[in-house]
Design an enzyme around this catalytic site. Sequence first.
Site, mmCIF file in Angstrom:
data_model
loop_
_atom_site.group_PDB
_atom_site.id
_atom_site.type_symbol
_atom_site.label_atom_id
_atom_site.label_comp_id
_atom_site.label_asym_id
_atom_site.label_seq_id
_atom_site.Cartn_x
_atom_site.Cartn_y
_atom_site.Cartn_z
ATOM 1 C CD GLN A 1 4.163 5.413 6.537
ATOM 2 O OE1 GLN A 1 4.265 6.372 5.986
ATOM 3 N NE2 GLN A 1 3.535 4.209 5.751
ATOM 4 C CE LYS B 1 9.675 0.955 0.800
ATOM 5 N NZ LYS B 1 10.323 2.081 0.885
ATOM 6 N N GLY C 1 -0.572 5.104 -4.307
ATOM 7 C CA GLY C 1 -0.580 4.252 -5.801
ATOM 8 C C GLY C 1 0.692 3.702 -6.128
ATOM 9 C CB ALA C 2 3.192 4.213 -7.937
ATOM 10 C CG HIS D 1 1.334 -1.283 -3.273
ATOM 11 N ND1 HIS D 1 2.173 -0.714 -4.165
ATOM 12 C CD2 HIS D 1 1.193 -0.433 -2.349
ATOM 13 C CE1 HIS D 1 2.739 0.475 -3.707
ATOM 14 N NE2 HIS D 1 1.855 0.932 -2.729
ATOM 15 C CB SER E 1 6.047 3.898 -5.549
ATOM 16 O OG SER E 1 5.124 2.976 -5.029
HETATM 17 O O1 PAF Z 1 3.305 4.632 3.094
HETATM 18 C C1 PAF Z 1 2.644 5.281 2.191
HETATM 19 O O2 PAF Z 1 2.348 5.029 0.990
HETATM 20 C C2 PAF Z 1 1.830 6.725 2.814
HETATM 21 O O3 PAF Z 1 3.024 7.348 3.716
HETATM 22 C C3 PAF Z 1 0.817 6.543 3.292
HETATM 23 C C4 PAF Z 1 0.632 5.672 4.524
HETATM 24 C C5 PAF Z 1 -0.447 6.078 2.160
HETATM 25 C C6 PAF Z 1 0.072 8.112 3.697
HETATM 26 O O4 PAF Z 1 0.006 8.901 2.703
#
Ligand code: PAF
Length: 284
Positions: free
Chosen positions: A157, A153, A29-30, A35, A190
Amino acid sequence: MQIVSTIEELSQTDAQGAGGGEVLVPTMGAMHPGHADLIRLARERAGASGKVVVSIFVNPSQFNESTDFEHYPRDLDADCDFCQRLGVDIVFAPPPDVVYPPDEEVPVGELPAVATEPGLEDAYRPGHFAGVCRVVRRLFLLIKPEAAVFGEKDWQQLRVVGAMTDAEGLGVEIVPCPTAREPDGLAMSSRNRLLNTEARAAAAAIPQALEAANACPTAVAAQVAMLGVLARAGIEAEYAAIRDAETLDEVQPDAPCRALIAARVGGVRLIDNGPWAAALLAGD
Ligand code: PAF
């Protein structure tokens, strides 16, 4: 647009893909313009007949500090309006006990090696990627998307989720989305809304440091240059590193590299990264 919060409600939508081209955008969110880029890319990938599903869940298992979790910005109504304007089909915004049912073990699974490369996120946020993998796997199993969009970014991950998805054969295509930036180059996040005026001005040194790295012929010189730019802006770096872009291990000759930074600016932790081309030119 449908807004659902339980597994039962989710199962009554068209969200649970059976080859129907559902594309998931997992978020906490945020929402900000970054996004919007993720959602537009998801819409493109889903095509006219596929559904775009946005999950909104501030995942407690990926936060190291409880204050960071508590202060993470939340505004579900504004986020749903944002999604509606962008033509999202389904918002899945579950409460914690739907994602982590008290009577059901949500497995962590084996963490891909890229998650624990020394000197990067794991050194400063131990357990963070275990939490990310746990929630992403859970969302994939609940929603069963054909593809999922992740921002560049969060480069580490992106690599971790890709490695987990491959290793576990989850059958979800991971679609990377380029980083959206403010006019001064700061990566949209965010967390930017937590910066005060002074910290916001100083934060522009992070993309400048990435740029400085690209003017350096070796990885060591690039690291020194990044730390210098950050220090001159009064920013304390957690790391400023040049790594193999795929494995995040040490740089390999002729393999694409990435410059990665994590830093605290006015008490707010920011991360950013960019391609590091100098190694390719100099054979570093
Ligand atoms: O990148 C994010 O916003 C978070 O790490 C994710 C992938 C939604 C997992 O909570």
